[in-house]
Design a protein around this motif. Structure first.
Motif, mmCIF file in Angstrom:
data_model
loop_
_atom_site.group_PDB
_atom_site.id
_atom_site.type_symbol
_atom_site.label_atom_id
_atom_site.label_comp_id
_atom_site.label_asym_id
_atom_site.label_seq_id
_atom_site.Cartn_x
_atom_site.Cartn_y
_atom_site.Cartn_z
ATOM 1 N N ILE A 185 40.925 80.398 33.552
ATOM 2 C CA ILE A 185 39.658 79.656 33.501
ATOM 3 C C ILE A 185 38.489 80.600 33.770
ATOM 4 N N ILE A 186 38.631 81.452 34.762
ATOM 5 C CA ILE A 186 37.563 82.402 35.098
ATOM 6 C C ILE A 186 37.327 83.376 33.953
ATOM 7 N N GLN A 187 38.397 83.845 33.316
ATOM 8 C CA GLN A 187 38.243 84.726 32.149
ATOM 9 C C GLN A 187 37.492 84.015 31.031
ATOM 10 N N SER A 188 37.792 82.754 30.823
ATOM 11 C CA SER A 188 37.102 81.985 29.787
ATOM 12 C C SER A 188 35.615 81.863 30.113
ATOM 13 N N MET A 189 35.305 81.641 31.380
ATOM 14 C CA MET A 189 33.896 81.586 31.791
ATOM 15 C C MET A 189 33.199 82.900 31.469
ATOM 16 N N ASP A 190 33.861 83.998 31.804
ATOM 17 C CA ASP A 190 33.262 85.313 31.595
ATOM 18 C C ASP A 190 33.072 85.633 30.114
ATOM 19 N N LYS A 191 34.003 85.204 29.275
ATOM 20 C CA LYS A 191 33.927 85.496 27.845
ATOM 21 C C LYS A 191 33.018 84.535 27.084
ATOM 22 N N ASN A 192 32.686 83.424 27.690
ATOM 23 C CA ASN A 192 31.902 82.386 27.012
ATOM 24 C C ASN A 192 30.651 82.020 27.799
ATOM 25 N N ARG A 193 29.945 83.020 28.257
ATOM 26 C CA ARG A 193 28.753 82.793 29.084
ATOM 27 C C ARG A 193 27.669 81.988 28.363
ATOM 28 N N GLY B 83 34.054 83.520 42.455
ATOM 29 C CA GLY B 83 32.731 83.392 43.073
ATOM 30 C C GLY B 83 31.647 84.001 42.214
ATOM 31 N N ALA B 84 31.884 85.182 41.694
ATOM 32 C CA ALA B 84 30.885 85.843 40.844
ATOM 33 C C ALA B 84 30.679 85.079 39.538
ATOM 34 N N SER B 85 31.755 84.597 38.952
ATOM 35 C CA SER B 85 31.630 83.851 37.697
ATOM 36 C C SER B 85 30.862 82.564 37.877
ATOM 37 N N THR B 86 31.085 81.890 38.996
ATOM 38 C CA THR B 86 30.360 80.639 39.225
ATOM 39 C C THR B 86 28.878 80.888 39.476
ATOM 40 N N LEU B 87 28.546 82.020 40.040
ATOM 41 C CA LEU B 87 27.129 82.345 40.237
ATOM 42 C C LEU B 87 26.413 82.580 38.916
ATOM 43 N N HIS B 88 27.124 83.149 37.941
ATOM 44 C CA HIS B 88 26.533 83.397 36.629
ATOM 45 C C HIS B 88 26.411 82.137 35.806
ATOM 46 N N ALA C 7 34.391 74.356 33.341
ATOM 47 C CA ALA C 7 35.109 75.310 34.189
ATOM 48 C C ALA C 7 34.720 75.127 35.651
ATOM 49 N N LEU C 8 33.443 74.906 35.910
ATOM 50 C CA LEU C 8 33.013 74.666 37.291
ATOM 51 C C LEU C 8 33.670 73.404 37.847
ATOM 52 N N GLY C 9 33.743 72.366 37.030
ATOM 53 C CA GLY C 9 34.406 71.138 37.470
ATOM 54 C C GLY C 9 35.884 71.360 37.741
ATOM 55 N N ALA C 10 36.543 72.078 36.845
ATOM 56 C CA ALA C 10 37.969 72.358 37.029
ATOM 57 C C ALA C 10 38.200 73.190 38.281
ATOM 58 N N LEU C 11 37.390 74.220 38.479
ATOM 59 C CA LEU C 11 37.549 75.065 39.661
ATOM 60 C C LEU C 11 37.265 74.279 40.938
ATOM 61 N N ARG C 12 36.292 73.374 40.886
ATOM 62 C CA ARG C 12 36.007 72.534 42.051
ATOM 63 C C ARG C 12 37.228 71.681 42.380
ATOM 64 N N PRO D 183 35.829 78.755 21.187
ATOM 65 C CA PRO D 183 35.184 78.004 22.265
ATOM 66 C C PRO D 183 35.630 76.552 22.376
ATOM 67 N N ASN D 184 35.864 75.877 21.252
ATOM 68 C CA ASN D 184 36.294 74.479 21.328
ATOM 69 C C ASN D 184 37.671 74.361 21.972
ATOM 70 N N LEU D 185 38.570 75.265 21.640
ATOM 71 C CA LEU D 185 39.880 75.265 22.267
ATOM 72 C C LEU D 185 39.742 75.526 23.761
ATOM 73 N N GLN D 186 38.925 76.515 24.124
ATOM 74 C CA GLN D 186 38.726 76.839 25.539
ATOM 75 C C GLN D 186 38.183 75.628 26.302
ATOM 76 N N HIS D 187 37.193 74.975 25.721
ATOM 77 C CA HIS D 187 36.584 73.819 26.372
ATOM 78 C C HIS D 187 37.602 72.696 26.562
ATOM 79 N N ASN D 188 38.316 72.343 25.506
ATOM 80 C CA ASN D 188 39.302 71.266 25.608
ATOM 81 C C ASN D 188 40.427 71.611 26.574
ATOM 82 N N ALA D 189 40.845 72.856 26.571
ATOM 83 C CA ALA D 189 41.908 73.284 27.480
ATOM 84 C C ALA D 189 41.445 73.201 28.931
#
Length: 112
Positions: free
Chosen positions: A66-74, A106-111, A83-88, A34-40
């Protein structure tokens, strides 16, 4: 690279030296860190400020990663927020909007 990505000159150097691609590859190879995912994600968020870098991120499949990371790190709110900031930031480029929609952003951002 996250810390270096705040400086405009460094952003260009990172992109020119395939740093964007390296960040995305690290995310793919180490999804359970998770720390690597967040920093990346934060680094991609910073690097995504220019149109050229938005295109590089989209071309390197960064939006999908990025979306895969969101899904794996709910359960990791810091990853979700970043991730929301990056996608924005990336969505301000027309091509990236299509990538976000195509890869279920879209689905990942809703979750989140």
């Amino acid at each position: 690279l996250f810390n270096l990505s705040f400086d405009h000159q460094n952003k260009e150097l990172i992109a020119e030296n395939h740093g964007i691609e390296a960040i995305i590859e690290a995310m793919k190879h180490f999804p359970a860190y998770p720390n690597l995912q967040h920093n990346a994600i934060c680094a991609l968020w910073n690097l995504g400020g220019s149109v050229a870098n938005k295109e590089r991120i989209a071309s390197a499949n960064g939006v999908h990663t990025i979306i895969q990371s969101m899904d794996k790190n709910r359960d990791h709110t810091h990853i979700q927020r970043s991730a929301l900031g990056a996608l924005r930031t990336l969505s301000l480029h027309h091509g990236a909007k299509n990538h976000i929609a195509q890869h279920g952003g879209g689905a990942s951002t809703l979750h989140a």
